[in-house]
Design a protein around this motif. Structure first.
Motif, PDB file in Angstrom:
ATOM      1  N   TYR A  44     -81.712 -40.057  26.896  1.00 50.79           N
ATOM      2  CA  TYR A  44     -81.940 -39.646  28.281  1.00 50.79           C
ATOM      3  C   TYR A  44     -81.191 -40.548  29.248  1.00 50.79           C
ATOM      4  O   TYR A  44     -80.550 -40.083  30.195  1.00 50.79           O
ATOM      5  CB  TYR A  44     -83.440 -39.663  28.602  1.00 50.79           C
ATOM      6  CG  TYR A  44     -83.970 -38.296  28.918  1.00 50.79           C
ATOM      7  CD1 TYR A  44     -83.925 -37.780  30.205  1.00 50.79           C
ATOM      8  CD2 TYR A  44     -84.509 -37.501  27.915  1.00 50.79           C
ATOM      9  CE1 TYR A  44     -84.412 -36.514  30.486  1.00 50.79           C
ATOM     10  CE2 TYR A  44     -84.999 -36.241  28.181  1.00 50.79           C
ATOM     11  CZ  TYR A  44     -84.939 -35.752  29.468  1.00 50.79           C
ATOM     12  OH  TYR A  44     -85.404 -34.497  29.740  1.00 50.79           O
ATOM     13  N   ARG A  45     -81.286 -41.873  29.041  1.00 53.10           N
ATOM     14  CA  ARG A  45     -80.597 -42.802  29.943  1.00 53.10           C
ATOM     15  C   ARG A  45     -79.087 -42.562  29.940  1.00 53.10           C
ATOM     16  O   ARG A  45     -78.440 -42.568  30.985  1.00 53.10           O
ATOM     17  CB  ARG A  45     -80.886 -44.252  29.537  1.00 53.10           C
ATOM     18  CG  ARG A  45     -82.279 -44.731  29.848  1.00 53.10           C
ATOM     19  CD  ARG A  45     -82.362 -46.260  29.818  1.00 53.10           C
ATOM     20  NE  ARG A  45     -81.891 -46.824  28.567  1.00 53.10           N
ATOM     21  CZ  ARG A  45     -82.654 -46.997  27.488  1.00 53.10           C
ATOM     22  NH1 ARG A  45     -83.919 -46.618  27.508  1.00 53.10           N
ATOM     23  NH2 ARG A  45     -82.164 -47.541  26.396  1.00 53.10           N
ATOM     24  N   GLU A  46     -78.536 -42.352  28.745  1.00 57.17           N
ATOM     25  CA  GLU A  46     -77.096 -42.138  28.650  1.00 57.17           C
ATOM     26  C   GLU A  46     -76.694 -40.813  29.282  1.00 57.17           C
ATOM     27  O   GLU A  46     -75.685 -40.742  29.998  1.00 57.17           O
ATOM     28  CB  GLU A  46     -76.676 -42.187  27.182  1.00 57.17           C
ATOM     29  CG  GLU A  46     -76.810 -43.584  26.564  1.00 57.17           C
ATOM     30  CD  GLU A  46     -76.568 -43.588  25.072  1.00 57.17           C
ATOM     31  OE1 GLU A  46     -76.481 -42.492  24.475  1.00 57.17           O
ATOM     32  OE2 GLU A  46     -76.468 -44.684  24.488  1.00 57.17           O
ATOM     33  N   ALA A  47     -77.460 -39.762  29.021  1.00 58.56           N
ATOM     34  CA  ALA A  47     -77.133 -38.444  29.576  1.00 58.56           C
ATOM     35  C   ALA A  47     -77.284 -38.426  31.091  1.00 58.56           C
ATOM     36  O   ALA A  47     -76.553 -37.723  31.796  1.00 58.56           O
ATOM     37  CB  ALA A  47     -78.016 -37.371  28.947  1.00 58.56           C
ATOM     38  N   ALA A  48     -78.228 -39.221  31.610  1.00 62.24           N
ATOM     39  CA  ALA A  48     -78.468 -39.257  33.056  1.00 62.24           C
ATOM     40  C   ALA A  48     -77.271 -39.791  33.824  1.00 62.24           C
ATOM     41  O   ALA A  48     -77.121 -39.517  35.025  1.00 62.24           O
ATOM     42  CB  ALA A  48     -79.695 -40.109  33.358  1.00 62.24           C
ATOM     43  N   LEU A  49     -76.397 -40.526  33.154  1.00 60.90           N
ATOM     44  CA  LEU A  49     -75.220 -41.083  33.822  1.00 60.90           C
ATOM     45  C   LEU A  49     -74.224 -40.000  34.223  1.00 60.90           C
ATOM     46  O   LEU A  49     -73.436 -40.191  35.160  1.00 60.90           O
ATOM     47  CB  LEU A  49     -74.522 -42.098  32.906  1.00 60.90           C
ATOM     48  CG  LEU A  49     -75.341 -43.345  32.541  1.00 60.90           C
ATOM     49  CD1 LEU A  49     -74.575 -44.193  31.527  1.00 60.90           C
ATOM     50  CD2 LEU A  49     -75.660 -44.158  33.785  1.00 60.90           C
ATOM     51  N   THR A  50     -74.249 -38.877  33.518  1.00 60.17           N
ATOM     52  CA  THR A  50     -73.265 -37.826  33.778  1.00 60.17           C
ATOM     53  C   THR A  50     -73.882 -36.478  34.167  1.00 60.17           C
ATOM     54  O   THR A  50     -73.157 -35.556  34.513  1.00 60.17           O
ATOM     55  CB  THR A  50     -72.385 -37.606  32.533  1.00 60.17           C
ATOM     56  OG1 THR A  50     -73.213 -37.279  31.403  1.00 60.17           O
ATOM     57  CG2 THR A  50     -71.578 -38.855  32.210  1.00 60.17           C
ATOM     58  N   ASP A  51     -75.195 -36.364  34.111  1.00 63.78           N
ATOM     59  CA  ASP A  51     -75.863 -35.095  34.391  1.00 63.78           C
ATOM     60  C   ASP A  51     -76.952 -35.334  35.435  1.00 63.78           C
ATOM     61  O   ASP A  51     -77.947 -36.003  35.156  1.00 63.78           O
ATOM     62  CB  ASP A  51     -76.473 -34.526  33.101  1.00 63.78           C
ATOM     63  CG  ASP A  51     -77.022 -33.121  33.262  1.00 63.78           C
ATOM     64  OD1 ASP A  51     -77.756 -32.874  34.243  1.00 63.78           O
ATOM     65  OD2 ASP A  51     -76.738 -32.266  32.400  1.00 63.78           O
ATOM     66  N   SER A  52     -76.769 -34.791  36.629  1.00 62.68           N
ATOM     67  CA  SER A  52     -77.699 -35.055  37.732  1.00 62.68           C
ATOM     68  C   SER A  52     -79.083 -34.466  37.464  1.00 62.68           C
ATOM     69  O   SER A  52     -80.095 -35.037  37.886  1.00 62.68           O
ATOM     70  CB  SER A  52     -77.140 -34.492  39.039  1.00 62.68           C
ATOM     71  OG  SER A  52     -76.942 -33.093  38.938  1.00 62.68           O
ATOM     72  N   GLU A  53     -79.154 -33.337  36.762  1.00 62.49           N
ATOM     73  CA  GLU A  53     -80.461 -32.742  36.471  1.00 62.49           C
ATOM     74  C   GLU A  53     -81.235 -33.596  35.463  1.00 62.49           C
ATOM     75  O   GLU A  53     -82.449 -33.768  35.585  1.00 62.49           O
ATOM     76  CB  GLU A  53     -80.278 -31.319  35.938  1.00 62.49           C
ATOM     77  CG  GLU A  53     -79.771 -30.341  36.994  1.00 62.49           C
ATOM     78  CD  GLU A  53     -79.697 -28.923  36.467  1.00 62.49           C
ATOM     79  OE1 GLU A  53     -79.313 -28.741  35.290  1.00 62.49           O
ATOM     80  OE2 GLU A  53     -80.038 -28.006  37.227  1.00 62.49           O
ATOM     81  N   ILE A  54     -80.533 -34.140  34.469  1.00 60.61           N
ATOM     82  CA  ILE A  54     -81.193 -35.032  33.528  1.00 60.61           C
ATOM     83  C   ILE A  54     -81.591 -36.321  34.222  1.00 60.61           C
ATOM     84  O   ILE A  54     -82.661 -36.884  33.955  1.00 60.61           O
ATOM     85  CB  ILE A  54     -80.283 -35.311  32.319  1.00 60.61           C
ATOM     86  CG1 ILE A  54     -80.168 -34.037  31.470  1.00 60.61           C
ATOM     87  CG2 ILE A  54     -80.818 -36.459  31.467  1.00 60.61           C
ATOM     88  CD1 ILE A  54     -79.242 -34.150  30.290  1.00 60.61           C
ATOM     89  N   ALA A  55     -80.760 -36.790  35.143  1.00 55.51           N
ATOM     90  CA  ALA A  55     -81.108 -37.984  35.922  1.00 55.51           C
ATOM     91  C   ALA A  55     -82.399 -37.757  36.699  1.00 55.51           C
ATOM     92  O   ALA A  55     -83.256 -38.650  36.784  1.00 55.51           O
ATOM     93  CB  ALA A  55     -79.968 -38.344  36.873  1.00 55.51           C
TER      94      ALA A  55
END
Length: 218
Positions: free
Chosen positions: A122-133
């Motif tokens: 999740y932390r890694e994906a949040a860096l590039t995906d605003s919805e996951i962030a």
């Protein structure tokens, strides 16, 4: 429609629903395998679908998005199948302040042991995906809310001088966090037992007033 026809339609509906559930689970299992092997960003939906043995269209019909699969994966690790919600809550009732903080540390380590990989994804994906962030921020807010409720059972008079219920919540939220678990267990090779000992000691020192600590140890 005859009773026989209605019965046959009902059976078909049951079989269809079971098939859809099995397909969803197969896709989730495939997503977990691919996410853990390659990371979220590097895993295309086509690979997840192929691993599950279905089409990309079936994946979207079943889950709607790759992000939904990541959320479902993390939520499945956060759910504790060994304890009913009431059982977990009861672990914090009628506890002295030090024991309550130790229980908080214990529950966090139990959760982290199941969810650490999901948190990292999740932390890694949040860096590039605003919805996951946004999802990640929501999950962190829920963790903070949980800590606020647990620490509210202590009462401010038992806290270290100068701490309020809110600052105690912030302190616990920062110390008992996915980041500390990642640093100490995943990167510094602490065992779960050593991490639990460190976390319990650190939380007690940071949160509980010296008079309370002395009385519980005497």
């Amino acid at each position: 429609m005859s009773q026989k026809q209605r019965g046959e339609e009902s059976r078909q509906q049951v079989v269809g629903a079971a098939s859809r559930r099995e397909t969803k689970q197969r896709l989730l299992d495939a997503a977990v395998s691919e996410f853990e092997s390659h990371g979220y960003t590097a895993t295309p939906v086509s690979r997840i679908a192929a691993t599950a043995g279905v089409t990309v269209q079936t994946l979207y019909l079943a889950w709607g998005s790759k992000r939904a699969l990541l959320r479902a994966y993390l939520e499945s690790t956060l759910a504790d199948g060994s304890h009913a919600p009431g059982d977990v809550a009861s672990r914090f009732l009628d506890q002295c302040p030090e024991h309550l903080v130790t229980q908080l540390a214990t529950v966090f380590v139990e959760t982290a042991s199941r969810s650490a990989t999901g948190w990292k994804l999740y932390r890694e994906a949040a860096l590039t995906d605003s919805e996951i962030a946004a999802d990640w921020a929501e999950l962190q807010s829920l963790r903070r809310t949980t800590y606020r409720g647990i620490l509210g059972l202590i009462g401010e008079t038992a806290l270290r001088p100068g701490l309020t219920a809110e600052t105690a919540t912030t302190t616990a939220w920062a110390i008992a966090s996915p980041e500390t678990f990642e640093l100490l267990v995943r990167q510094h090779n602490y065992s779960s037992e050593k991490y639990l000992e460190w976390l319990s000691d650190t939380l007690r020192s940071a949160l509980i007033g010296p008079a309370i600590s002395s009385s519980t140890l005497s």
